[in-house]
Design an enzyme around this catalytic site. Structure first.
Site, PDB file in Angstrom:
ATOM      1  N   TYR A  93      60.756   6.120 -35.700  1.00  0.00           N
ATOM      2  CA  TYR A  93      59.865   5.338 -36.561  1.00  0.00           C
ATOM      3  C   TYR A  93      58.519   4.988 -35.918  1.00  0.00           C
ATOM      4  CZ  TYR A  93      64.146   4.858 -39.277  1.00  0.00           C
ATOM      5  OH  TYR A  93      65.275   5.126 -40.009  1.00  0.00           O
ATOM      6  N   ALA A 144      67.445   1.503 -45.936  1.00  0.00           N
ATOM      7  CA  ALA A 144      68.849   1.900 -46.115  1.00  0.00           C
ATOM      8  C   ALA A 144      69.349   1.681 -47.542  1.00  0.00           C
ATOM      9  CB  ALA A 144      69.728   1.143 -45.125  1.00  0.00           C
ATOM     10  N   ARG A 198      71.836  10.094 -45.972  1.00  0.00           N
ATOM     11  CA  ARG A 198      70.433   9.755 -46.269  1.00  0.00           C
ATOM     12  C   ARG A 198      69.806  10.720 -47.283  1.00  0.00           C
ATOM     13  NH1 ARG A 198      69.264   5.887 -42.201  1.00  0.00           N
ATOM     14  NH2 ARG A 198      70.487   6.334 -40.335  1.00  0.00           N
ATOM     15  N   HIS A 229      59.238   7.218 -47.400  1.00  0.00           N
ATOM     16  CA  HIS A 229      60.046   7.089 -46.186  1.00  0.00           C
ATOM     17  C   HIS A 229      59.236   7.577 -44.998  1.00  0.00           C
ATOM     18  CE1 HIS A 229      63.541   6.050 -48.499  1.00  0.00           C
ATOM     19  NE2 HIS A 229      63.218   7.032 -49.321  1.00  0.00           N
ATOM     20  N   PRO A 232      65.188  -3.362 -45.669  1.00  0.00           N
ATOM     21  CA  PRO A 232      65.814  -3.887 -44.466  1.00  0.00           C
ATOM     22  C   PRO A 232      65.457  -3.137 -43.189  1.00  0.00           C
ATOM     23  CG  PRO A 232      67.411  -2.733 -45.833  1.00  0.00           C
ATOM     24  CD  PRO A 232      66.164  -2.897 -46.654  1.00  0.00           C
ATOM     25  N   ASN A 233      65.268  -3.922 -42.156  1.00  0.00           N
ATOM     26  CA  ASN A 233      65.016  -3.461 -40.783  1.00  0.00           C
ATOM     27  C   ASN A 233      63.601  -2.927 -40.566  1.00  0.00           C
ATOM     28  OD1 ASN A 233      67.753  -3.978 -39.840  1.00  0.00           O
ATOM     29  ND2 ASN A 233      68.331  -2.278 -41.177  1.00  0.00           N
ATOM     30  N   ARG A 259      68.029  14.402 -41.668  1.00  0.00           N
ATOM     31  CA  ARG A 259      68.916  13.474 -40.967  1.00  0.00           C
ATOM     32  C   ARG A 259      70.329  13.527 -41.580  1.00  0.00           C
ATOM     33  NH1 ARG A 259      65.839   7.931 -40.529  1.00  0.00           N
ATOM     34  NH2 ARG A 259      67.493   7.561 -38.979  1.00  0.00           N
ATOM     35  N   GLU A 280      58.008   6.245 -54.086  1.00  0.00           N
ATOM     36  CA  GLU A 280      59.021   6.043 -53.040  1.00  0.00           C
ATOM     37  C   GLU A 280      58.524   6.668 -51.743  1.00  0.00           C
ATOM     38  OE1 GLU A 280      62.809   7.831 -54.028  1.00  0.00           O
ATOM     39  OE2 GLU A 280      63.577   7.548 -51.977  1.00  0.00           O
ATOM     40  N   ARG A 292      62.045  -0.743 -33.235  1.00  0.00           N
ATOM     41  CA  ARG A 292      63.276  -0.103 -33.686  1.00  0.00           C
ATOM     42  C   ARG A 292      63.179   1.410 -33.532  1.00  0.00           C
ATOM     43  NH1 ARG A 292      64.427   0.941 -40.092  1.00  0.00           N
ATOM     44  NH2 ARG A 292      66.518   1.784 -39.801  1.00  0.00           N
ATOM     45  N   ASN A 310      59.477   1.383 -49.905  1.00  0.00           N
ATOM     46  CA  ASN A 310      60.400   1.959 -48.932  1.00  0.00           C
ATOM     47  C   ASN A 310      61.597   1.022 -48.892  1.00  0.00           C
ATOM     48  OD1 ASN A 310      61.840   2.985 -46.825  1.00  0.00           O
ATOM     49  ND2 ASN A 310      60.121   3.131 -45.395  1.00  0.00           N
TER      50      ASN A 310
HETATM   51  C1  DQA Z   1      63.784   5.036 -43.939  1.00  0.00           C
HETATM   52  C2  DQA Z   1      64.936   6.045 -43.940  1.00  0.00           C
HETATM   53  C3  DQA Z   1      66.257   5.347 -44.242  1.00  0.00           C
HETATM   54  O1  DQA Z   1      67.302   6.308 -44.234  1.00  0.00           O
HETATM   55  C4  DQA Z   1      66.562   4.324 -43.190  1.00  0.00           C
HETATM   56  O2  DQA Z   1      67.744   3.630 -43.503  1.00  0.00           O
HETATM   57  C5  DQA Z   1      65.430   3.375 -42.969  1.00  0.00           C
HETATM   58  C6  DQA Z   1      64.056   3.868 -43.004  1.00  0.00           C
HETATM   59  C7  DQA Z   1      62.467   5.683 -43.508  1.00  0.00           C
HETATM   60  O3  DQA Z   1      61.416   5.084 -43.798  1.00  0.00           O
HETATM   61  O4  DQA Z   1      62.463   6.728 -42.878  1.00  0.00           O
HETATM   62  O5  DQA Z   1      65.640   2.199 -42.661  1.00  0.00           O
HETATM   63  O6  DQA Z   1      63.626   4.538 -45.266  1.00  0.00           O
END
Ligand code: DQA
Length: 138
Positions: free
Chosen positions: A23, A75, A109, A98, A10-11, A105, A96, A18, A72
């Site tokens: 990011y 959240a 997280r 990120h 998501p996102n 952070r 995995e 964003r 990835n």
């Molecule tokens: C993320 C880190 C997560 O905590 C966050 O919710 C994201 C992006 C990252 O790629 O740094 O949406 O996965």
């Protein structure tokens, strides 16, 4: 040719717009074009969803036939027992990824339901985290 898939949660469709201080300012589509030309030896598919169940269904779809998955879960990493169980249930190795260093952070997280079942974890290198994950499949 090795068949890999990048699955974003998501996102991450908003990358570039964003929170660019965290990011970066590049869209994932632009970055993906660069990745594909940097790694011509891989067939790289891409899937993004904001919906937990769609991510689980995609993991199940590709999880017995591909050579590798770069995930990835954004959240959902920190909340989804279902995605963690899906990663545990499939045969294809999952790396995995990120973009940010989640350990620098908020405390929420620091928890990942995916890490215990992943082949490895790469985080904190910006979009380059995905480059490093692809290298791991060379
Ligand atoms: C993320 C880190 C997560 O905590 C966050 O919710 C994201 C992006 C990252 O790629 O740094 O949406 O996965």
């Amino acid at each position: 040719m090795n068949k890999l898939i990048i699955i974003n949660g998501p996102n991450l469709n908003l990358l570039g717009k964003r929170e660019p201080e965290i990011y970066g300012d590049q869209s994932f589509e632009d970055y993906l074009d660069e990745l594909k030309s940097k790694f011509p030896e891989f067939a790289i598919d891409y899937f993004q969803s904001n919906i937990e169940g769609e991510l689980i269904s995609k993991l199940q779809d590709v999880g017995f036939t591909y050579d590798g998955i770069i995930l990835n879960a954004a959240a959902y990493t920190h909340t989804s027992v279902g995605i963690g169980d899906a990663v545990k249930s499939i045969e294809v190795p999952v790396v995995e990824v990120h973009i940010s260093n989640t350990f620098s952070r908020e405390v929420f997280r620091h928890q990942s339901y995916i890490s215990p079942h992943a082949k490895g974890v790469i985080l904190g290198f910006g979009l380059e985290s995905y480059d490093l994950a692809l290298h791991s499949f060379k």
